[in-house]
Design a protein around this motif. Structure first.
Motif, short mmCIF file in Angstrom:
data_model
loop_
_atom_site.label_atom_id
_atom_site.label_comp_id
_atom_site.label_asym_id
_atom_site.label_seq_id
_atom_site.Cartn_x
_atom_site.Cartn_y
_atom_site.Cartn_z
N ILE A 105 1.15 -0.96 -0.27
CA ILE A 105 0.00 0.15 0.13
C ILE A 105 0.93 0.89 0.12
O ILE A 105 2.43 1.77 0.92
N TYR A 127 -2.71 -1.11 -3.46
CA TYR A 127 -2.92 -0.08 -3.04
C TYR A 127 -2.24 1.24 -3.33
O TYR A 127 -1.81 1.51 -2.70
N PRO A 150 -13.21 -3.27 -2.15
CA PRO A 150 -13.01 -2.21 -1.90
C PRO A 150 -13.45 -1.39 -2.32
O PRO A 150 -13.05 -0.22 -1.98
N PHE A 158 -6.82 1.62 -6.79
CA PHE A 158 -6.04 -0.03 -7.09
C PHE A 158 -6.45 -0.51 -8.50
O PHE A 158 -6.96 0.46 -8.75
#
Ligand code: B12
Ligand code: SF4
Length: 489
Positions: A105, A127, A150, A158
C-alpha cells in the motif's frame, strides 16, 4: 489468527547526488511523521506495525528487504515523496519476488498529487491512499482482511484486472484531536538518531510535531495536495500534552513544528504559549510562519514561551517574482517581519528559492542585496523544482507526466531553467547568493558564539569534514580526480 503485521517504509532518497552521503552529518534527519501517525492509528485497531527509516540509517534496498523478510508482514506501507518513487518501486519489486502474498500500500505527497497515474504505471503497488491516511488505511486493512469490497472504501486507488479504479473522495481528518499520538516508541534509537540540520536547533534531543494541517494559500511552487486548503488544528491542550509526553518519555528539549502555517491563528498560538510558560518545562521550539501572520506582541509572547527560530518563506528579493509565484506577499512586508522577529530576540530562518520562472540577473541581484540587508540568521536556498501537485508543474508541463527527473527532485538540483539561463549559470548564482549571505564577519561571529554555547554542532561539522575528506580520497583512489559524484549518477 490472521497475520496483522504491517511494515511501514520511508524509502531511501538522494539528498544531493550519489557520492555525497556525508552531508547527512549536517542536514536534516527528521523521521516521517506521516508513518508515525499511521502506525499509531493501525496499532489502535489491533495491527502490529514496524517502521523502517531507510534513509536516516543508510539502509540499502537489500538491507530494507532483510528487515522486511524477518517480519514477513501481511502488508507493507510505503510513503512516497516524488524523489523516492524509484527506490520505492525497487523495494516493491523485491517484496513481490520474495514475499508474494504481502500486499503493498502506498501513500504520501506523490500519491496525493498524481496517484492514479502512478498506480497505472507501476503494477507493483497494490493499493494507494489519496490524502491523509490514518482512518482510510484502517478501513482498507479491515476490508482486505475480511474479504470485503474495496470499492466501499473512499479515497483509494487500486487495480482490478487490467483497470485502475479510484473511489470517490480524498482522505481528510476533520478533528485532529481524535488521532492518537504519533508512535515515537516504534522509532529505533529515538530521539538520538533523528536530528535536524546543523545550527538549526540549540540543543537536543529534538522531535517534530505537525500541530495543524492545511494551508489556504496557493503559492504556485508549493504542493499542497495532501492536506488541501482547509486548515485544521490540534487544540493547544493536546499539542502541549504531546510536548509533555516527549519530555517525560524521551527527554526531548526542542520541538520543531512542521505545520505549513503554525501562526495561522494567533489565538491558538497565544493559548499554547501560555500553557508552555505556566508549565515551566523550558522547551525551546521553532515553527514556520508567513510574513503577514505575525505581529510584535505575538512575537514577544512566543519568545517568552521558548520560541527559538521562525522559518519564513521569503523566497526572493523581487516583488515581480513574488507576484509570479502568487505568494500574496511583498518584499517590504518580509523585511518588516524579519525585523520584528529579530527585535523580539527570535532567530529568522529564511527559505529562498532560485530559478523560478521569470528569474533574471536583475532578480538574482535583488535577492543578493535582500539577504545581506535583513537580520536573518540562517538561510535555506533551494533550487526551484516543479513538484507534481504544485500549480506551476501544470503550467510548465501541462498534463503530461514527466518522470525523467523524479529521483533528482530533492530541491538540490535544477531540473528546469528559466528562459535565457543555463543550469550551470544558475548553479554559479546559487553559490554566490549563499556566499553573499554567509560570508559576513558579523554572521561568522554569531556562529562562533553559537558553537561555543552548543559545542555539539562543532562535532557534527567535524564529522562532515572527515566524511568529505574520505570521499575525496576515495575519488582520487578510484581515478575520479577528486570528483565526488559517482559515475553513472
Ligand atoms: C517535515 C517535512 C520534511 C521533513 C520530514 C520528511 C518526511 N519524510 O516526512 C524533512 C525536512 C526531512 C523533509 C525533507 C524533504 N521534503 Co519535505 N516536507 C515536510 C513538511 C513540511 C511536513 C510533512 C509532515 O510531516 N506532515 C505531517 C504528516 C502527518 O503528513 P504526511 O507525512 O504527508 O503523511 C500523511 C499523508 O501523506 C499520508 N501518507 C503518507 N505516507 C503514507 C503511506 C501510506 C501507506 C499511506 C496509506 C498514507 C500515507 O498519510 C499520512 C498521515 O495523514 C511537508 C509539507 C506538507 N504540508 O506536507 C514537506 C513536503 C512533504 N516535503 C517536500 C519535499 C520536496 C521534500 C524533499 C524532497 C526536499 C526538501 N524540501 O528537503 C525532502 C525529501 C524527504 C524524504 N523523502 O523523506 C514536498 C513534497 C512534494 C513531493 N511531491 O514530493 C512537501 C509537500 C513540501 C511542499 N509543499 O512542496 N521534509
Ligand atoms: S508556500 Fe506556504 S503559504 Fe504558500 S501554499 Fe505552501 S504552505 Fe501555503
Amino acid at each position: 489468527m490472521s497475520n496483522k503485521k504491517i511494515v511501514f517504509i520511508n524509502p531511501p532518497y538522494e539528498r544531493i547526488a550519489k557520492g555525497y552521503d556525508f552531508v547527512k552529518h549536517i542536514t536534516n534527519n527528521s523521521p516521517s511523521l506521516g508513518l508515525l501517525h499511521l502506525a499509531a492509528e493501525v496499532r489502535l485497531h489491533g495491527y502490529v506495525p514496524k517502521i523502517i527509516e531507510s534513509d536516516i540509517f543508510n539502509l540499502s534496498i537489500d538491507a530494507v528487504m532483510e528487515e522486511v523478510e524477518k517480519v514477513a508482514p501481511a502488508y507493507v506501507g510505503i510513503t512516497l515523496f516524488t524523489v523516492g518513487v524509484w527506490n520505492a518501486l525497487s523495494i516493491a519489486r523485491e517484496i513481490k519476488k520474495r514475499l508474494p502474498k504481502t500486499i503493498i500500500i502506498v501513500g504520501g505527497p506523490h500519491i496525493s498529487s498524481m496517484g492514479k497515474e502512478t498506480m497505472e504505471r507501476f503494477r507493483e503497488f497494490d493499493y494507494a491512499v489519496d490524502g491523509e491516511g490514518e482512518k482510510i488505511l484502517v478501513e482498507l486493512l479491515q476490508v482486505l482482511e475480511n474479504g470485503g469490497n474495496p470499492f466501499s472504501v473512499p479515497g483509494i486507488i487500486f487495480r482490478k484486472g487490467p483497470f485502475v479504479h479510484q473511489t470517490h473522495g480524498k482522505a481528510v481528518n476533520k478533528d485532529l484531536d481524535d488521532l492518537p499520538m504519533p508512535a515515537w516508541d516504534l522509532l529505533p534509537d529515538f530521539p538520538r538518531a533523528y536530528i535536524p540540520a546543523i545550527y538549526d536547533y540549540p540543543r537536543g534531543p529534538v522531535a517534530t510535531i505537525a500541530a495543524s494541517r492545511g494551508c489556504p494559500f496557493h503559492c504556485k511552487f508549493c504542493d499542497t495536495s495532501t492536506f488541501g486548503a482547509s486548515v485544521r488544528f490540534y487544540s493547544p491542550k493536546v499539542v502541549f500534552q504531546m510536548m509533555k509526553h516527549l519530555r517525560e518519555q524521551y527527554g526531548v528539549r526542542h520541538i520543531m513544528f512542521v505545520d505549513d502555517l503554525f501562526v495561522a491563528s494567533r489565538l491558538r498560538v497565544t493559548e499554547l504559549c501560555q500553557l508552555l510558560i505556566e508549565s515551566g518545562l523550558n522547551f525551546t521550539w521553532s515553527c514556520t510562519s508567513r510574513v503577514d501572520t505575525i505581529k510584535p506582541d505575538t512575537l514577544e509572547l512566543m519568545k517568552k514561551a521558548g520560541c527559538w527560530e521562525i522559518s519564513f518563506g521569503l523566497e526572493t528579493g523581487s516583488d515581480v517574482l513574488l507576484k509570479k509565484m502568487d505568494k500574496a506577499a511583498e518584499v517590504e512586508k518580509s523585511e518588516q517581519a524579519v525585523n520584528w522577529t529579530a527585535a523580539a530576540g527570535i532567530r529568522t530562518k529564511g527559505l529562498f528559492m532560485l530559478g523560478y520562472p521569470g528569474e533574471t540577473l536583475e532578480t538574482i541581484e535583488q535577492t543578493k542585496a535582500f539577504v545581506r540587508r535583513i537580520p536573518m540568521t540562517i538561510m535555506n536556498l533551494t533550487k526551484f523544482t516543479p513538484y507534481p501537485g504544485s500549480p506551476i508543474y501544470r503550467d510548465l508541463y501541462g498534463t503530461n507526466i514527466r518522470d525523467d527527473h523524479w529521483e533528482r527532485m530533492n530541491g538540490m538540483n535544477f531540473v528546469w531553467a528559466p528562459d535565457g539561463m543555463t543550469v550551470d549559470e544558475l548553479d554559479r548564482h546559487y553559490q554566490e547568493i549563499l556566499l553573499s549571505f554567509y560570508n559576513r564577519p558579523k554572521l561568522g561571529l554569531y556562529y562562533v558564539s553559537l558553537s561555543i554555547r552548543y559545542p555539539h554542532h562543532l562535532l557534527r561539522l567535524a564529522r562532515f569534514g572527515l566524511g568529505f575528506l574520505a570521499a575525496k580520497i576515495r575519488s582520487y583512489a578510484q581515478g575520479r580526480h577528486g570528483l565526488l559524484v559517482q559515475p553513472g549518477a
